[in-house]
Design a protein around this motif. Sequence first.
Motif, short mmCIF file in Angstrom:
data_model
loop_
_atom_site.label_atom_id
_atom_site.label_comp_id
_atom_site.label_asym_id
_atom_site.label_seq_id
_atom_site.Cartn_x
_atom_site.Cartn_y
_atom_site.Cartn_z
N GLY A 87 0.84 -1.20 0.00
CA GLY A 87 0.00 0.00 0.00
C GLY A 87 0.87 1.25 0.00
O GLY A 87 0.59 2.22 -0.71
N LEU A 90 2.33 2.04 -3.42
CA LEU A 90 1.41 2.83 -4.26
C LEU A 90 1.50 4.31 -3.89
O LEU A 90 1.61 5.19 -4.76
CB LEU A 90 -0.01 2.32 -4.08
N VAL A 91 1.48 4.61 -2.59
CA VAL A 91 1.51 6.00 -2.14
C VAL A 91 2.79 6.68 -2.56
O VAL A 91 2.79 7.79 -3.13
CB VAL A 91 1.33 6.05 -0.60
N ARG A 94 2.99 7.24 -6.35
CA ARG A 94 2.18 8.38 -6.80
C ARG A 94 2.82 9.70 -6.38
O ARG A 94 2.86 10.66 -7.16
CB ARG A 94 0.80 8.31 -6.15
N THR A 95 3.32 9.76 -5.15
CA THR A 95 3.86 11.01 -4.64
C THR A 95 5.08 11.44 -5.45
O THR A 95 5.19 12.59 -5.88
CB THR A 95 4.23 10.85 -3.16
N SER E 192 -2.09 12.11 0.28
CA SER E 192 -1.89 10.92 -0.55
C SER E 192 -1.79 9.67 0.32
O SER E 192 -2.28 8.60 -0.05
CB SER E 192 -0.62 11.10 -1.38
N GLU E 193 -1.17 9.80 1.50
CA GLU E 193 -1.08 8.64 2.41
C GLU E 193 -2.45 8.25 2.96
O GLU E 193 -2.76 7.07 3.10
CB GLU E 193 -0.12 8.96 3.56
N LEU E 195 -5.25 8.68 1.38
CA LEU E 195 -5.89 8.02 0.23
C LEU E 195 -5.45 6.58 0.11
O LEU E 195 -6.26 5.64 0.03
CB LEU E 195 -5.55 8.81 -1.03
N GLY E 196 -4.13 6.36 0.13
CA GLY E 196 -3.60 5.01 -0.04
C GLY E 196 -4.02 4.09 1.10
O GLY E 196 -4.33 2.91 0.89
#
Lengths: 302, 302, 302, 302, 302
Positions: A87, A90-91, A94-95, E192-193, E195-196
């Motif tokens: 997880g 993914l973060v 994206r960041t 973003s964290e 969200l993830g």
Amino acid sequence: MIVRPRPHWLKLLFVRRGSILNRIFPQLLFTTGLAAVVVLAHGQLFHWKVTLTSAPFSLMGVALAIFLGFRNNASYDRYWEARKLWGRLLVEARTVSRQALTMTRRRTDARPFVLGVIAFAHALRNQLRGQSSAQGLDGLLPTTLLARIGQARFPCALILLWLAEWLRERRDAGELDVVLQQRMDVHVSGLSEVLGGCERIAGTPLPFTYSVILHRTVYLYCMMLPFGLVDAIGMMTPVVVLFVSYTFFALEALSDEIEEPFGLAPNDLALDAMAAGIEASLREMLGEKPLPAPVATDYILT
Amino acid sequence: MIVRPRPHWLKLLFVRRGSILNRIFPQLLFTTGLAAVVVLAHGQLFHWKVTLTSAPFSLMGVALAIFLGFRNNASYDRYWEARKLWGRLLVEARTVSRQALTMTRRRTDARPFVLGVIAFAHALRNQLRGQSSAQGLDGLLPTTLLARIGQARFPCALILLWLAEWLRERRDAGELDVVLQQRMDVHVSGLSEVLGGCERIAGTPLPFTYSVILHRTVYLYCMMLPFGLVDAIGMMTPVVVLFVSYTFFALEALSDEIEEPFGLAPNDLALDAMAAGIEASLREMLGEKPLPAPVATDYILT
Amino acid sequence: MIVRPRPHWLKLLFVRRGSILNRIFPQLLFTTGLAAVVVLAHGQLFHWKVTLTSAPFSLMGVALAIFLGFRNNASYDRYWEARKLWGRLLVEARTVSRQALTMTRRRTDARPFVLGVIAFAHALRNQLRGQSSAQGLDGLLPTTLLARIGQARFPCALILLWLAEWLRERRDAGELDVVLQQRMDVHVSGLSEVLGGCERIAGTPLPFTYSVILHRTVYLYCMMLPFGLVDAIGMMTPVVVLFVSYTFFALEALSDEIEEPFGLAPNDLALDAMAAGIEASLREMLGEKPLPAPVATDYILT
Amino acid sequence: MIVRPRPHWLKLLFVRRGSILNRIFPQLLFTTGLAAVVVLAHGQLFHWKVTLTSAPFSLMGVALAIFLGFRNNASYDRYWEARKLWGRLLVEARTVSRQALTMTRRRTDARPFVLGVIAFAHALRNQLRGQSSAQGLDGLLPTTLLARIGQARFPCALILLWLAEWLRERRDAGELDVVLQQRMDVHVSGLSEVLGGCERIAGTPLPFTYSVILHRTVYLYCMMLPFGLVDAIGMMTPVVVLFVSYTFFALEALSDEIEEPFGLAPNDLALDAMAAGIEASLREMLGEKPLPAPVATDYILT
Amino acid sequence: MIVRPRPHWLKLLFVRRGSILNRIFPQLLFTTGLAAVVVLAHGQLFHWKVTLTSAPFSLMGVALAIFLGFRNNASYDRYWEARKLWGRLLVEARTVSRQALTMTRRRTDARPFVLGVIAFAHALRNQLRGQSSAQGLDGLLPTTLLARIGQARFPCALILLWLAEWLRERRDAGELDVVLQQRMDVHVSGLSEVLGGCERIAGTPLPFTYSVILHRTVYLYCMMLPFGLVDAIGMMTPVVVLFVSYTFFALEALSDEIEEPFGLAPNDLALDAMAAGIEASLREMLGEKPLPAPVATDYILT
């Protein structure tokens, strides 16, 4: 979110998803058969009456509860920590991609960097599953790097080195402020933490001695159980032994399965689907369309 | 990932890996022998009938479960935290090496810095195992520093001081921006946190009183048990006592072993293999080949 | 690492380190004596037969297990968090000293700053133990600050203020870049977090009601127990009551001791040894020799 | 540290601090009285013999143990997290005040900022206890802000906005470097995290269904218990029922109390004392004397 | 804080909030009815006496306790982690909005950015509940972005990209220092964290096999229970079976409900109320009045 309607409570008793029952079928047959034999022999073993009652089994239950509970919790913690690491992958992906797209100058083409991040996700899956390093990386990295990765012992670490190298080049070209370079490095380091965490889980199982002690305890318990029950409950002995064996064997088998969450057993993590999800999200940020179709899986969405 | 096929369930009952059984063999012999004597004497001690039933053992089981469960969890937490610290050591070592290679100017030779990070990993292993400080450090550090480390009480802290000194020199020579110097310092501090965490685990055991109380409880329980069972289950008493003793003694012995994870017992952490893995990964980042062969171990990959 | 050979399993039954047994001796004598009286009176209290069996004690065991387990875990968490905070104190002290030595200009004398960090460690120990604020601080801080600290309600916070003031002066004198000043401030804040964490543990015990309820439950249980056992096991009653009382009382007493880890009980943290360890490590970084001898302690290394 | 001598073990049985016993007195009277009635009626209810033994209560004990243990742990976690948040509030308040005093230019008067931080602590207490927003804020904030806060739905967030505004003004006036402004913002954000954490605990109780199920289980268990015991232990039934009811009811009542740690029950957090402690520490950093006297409390020091 | 008076203890036995009882009503009827039939048939099944006692149920209770306890803890951890993520969403949203209002130049209009943060909260709720992406976003985002989000697979990630783009534009326009840009990016990454983390919980349920094994164990246990009790307690069998079934079924049903905390079941999180709370707090920071009225909910305040 995938809507997961729970089956009716009667139907749930007969569901067969997850192959645990198949896996422990021989053992169940063995202990239940043994119980049947014990009933027919009236608790005698080679014409010698085994004098057991249910009381010793209560005492043994203490150690059993500690072992089963511990093993199950420790295995689930490994499983859930592995899931958290993916997880976080993914973060972080994206960041760092968002940063590459908005912290460099407008003239910069951040696409190679974002593709490199996608490559990192696939390479990590390959490493954890013992697959060929280059699987799924075609077109995502420069060919010289691809060649080097194919022979590397730690391919993922080399991809991170290349990402950092890309940042240095942008800075030397005046496209990236040094303050933003160090900010992006925080999340490249985040990818490195994900990598190290996954390597730790994949490389260090639970101390094997736990499995051995638990296994012996559970199986000897279930094999001795018929002798302890037959005088009190007679014909019902095999039913109770089946019930007790099922719960203990199933819990042990499930713990064993999720203890190594990067494998290919039915309850392990869907690494392919997760890597594809990361790729789709980053490609959407690049403005690509249509996105690749999601990988089908029972339960993993992103 | 090393593929670890699980042995067949019948075979697993007789496996001998991990030396726990050897270690607790005398105690098992003692309690089982005692049970046999009790059976032969029909529960009498010096011609005096010991009137016990299994009921008191259920009551004693409450305290036993709390102690055994607590000790096991606390020991495993220490073991797993130690493993996490060494996992983090790999991550921080790679990160700070990647930074040294990509944040300095192109003309900078970052090799001495990376070798210093490798030296830190070996020095930490030496300190935790009480080995000579300089073991495995030849050629990794400047000779003056090596000499100073050989006599130091806290050698690892001095290596970190030298790494920071290297960064100051690069900055003073105009090869490292001050923003990137402070960014790299974050991960030098990360190495310091790994060091402090390992020292904490190595230097502070579980309060010794726990071990004493648990030990007394477990052994007295197992020695009294035959008297409580002999009237109800007769000849089966030694079997049940053996079973119960095995689970309790094995759990206590295993907890005792992993409680101090930096030792050399079979279930302790493979520090040699992990330090070698860190060295191999950093040398691969430096572009060296061939890499040193991995240290053989049952279960540690990286 | 101090090598801690574990005593032989038979010898461990008679070890006397840690004074828990002394502490609970009166209570043990009381309950065991009560059990003996109950046996002699055949379970009668004032010529009235107390009709108890062991069954109610199984039911009471549920609540007892929850209370004892919770109290023990919560107390140990406090103990271990306190130890982690002091471990972090060592890490932060080393880090901020390393920074003072390598982030300022070469001409800067960072010695006063490092001595101030040592002073912080001693002052924290003094505050947590309720000792005089200035104990062990001679020569470590400017005299005006020492005088102010002697009268302060929160002396440690004033030392941190002085450390930050020192950083501002270095910066105003052009000896410290502002980027590095803010980087060092991260770890001065880290010292502040250690301070706040220790104050929290020292200032907020477990809710006192837990102790009261647990205490009542444990003692009433042990006092009623002889009446429940005497009909079934007769003469063995005092032995079983002694055994059960010992485990429950010892667990309660140990939890009580480590619940406040900054005290002076035998199982509390060795703050003197730890503060001396921090001082020795920082003085070694300053290049001083010989270092002060380590404070003797059973189990704390650093 | 306040020295907290533990009462003698006999005296501790009769201590009355904490009002749990008062709170559960009616229920205890009810179940014990019911038990007495059952004994007098020889287990008959309306001339119908209720045939119960203690065996079903062992089975019910499984669910009860899970519920009570879970509820207690979850409640204590909420209590301790709340305490940690207030501990962190002290740390962040000191840190950001230290920064305001040492990171700005010497000519800057940081006093208004530090008073604003004190105001934040009082406003948070007011918000969590549902008190008037402006209580205790006189003289700490500019009057226009005070007026706005009096009508605000989220007053604490507005104070943080004002603190950040103060930083911008210092920077625009050339009194604060932008690097230090962003460093201080880290800890203003820390105050925001404390605020959000407290709001989360205050705004989201444990799912209410847990309370309902646990409550039903505990009370029905205790009401049925006399029927299960009367045949075996006769006259002792009310004693055992009183004992069991006390432990279960007390544990449930205590969990209920600390589940919402910001209330005014005897075991809740001493927010007034903690806010006063923060104010005293910050005022001491400003050099004020004499400090306001500490708020009296049983157990909170800082 | 909403004051939540606890109902009187007698009244609490009959409360009906939370629909767990409705949900498990059929199963309860089935097992209780079965128990009644067993009593009437004197434990015979098709004229064959089922010989069971309560002893086997004690043994089965071990596995049951482990399963129920684990499932309940794991489900609650998911629920509470989800709540923490939404709590953090509020914190990050306030922080990044405060920064937008105080770190840019005075001439900057930060309103579009803050509205974008509000849009993120609504979009996250939409994604987690499988609602239309654009619900509640009208007027909060530029129309071109709104259109793109309506068709996106990962709409929330695109909003974050737009927020970062806004920051770049402010910086290019000279309204935002690069140091502050990177500081604000920390909290955009924080969003973003969140969200993830939410995607992880929504996308990965507990391994389904746990549910299956637990379900079978619980239901078979409750169906066999009448046969084990009928000989000992006769007419009371249905009452005890009802009691035991209720606790086990209710615990299983509640775990099942909170395991997926983003759903619409009565015990799930009040996402609408929380998103509205975030919107209200940010609008208050913008100085808007009157604020939108809070969304009514039983237990969520912020």
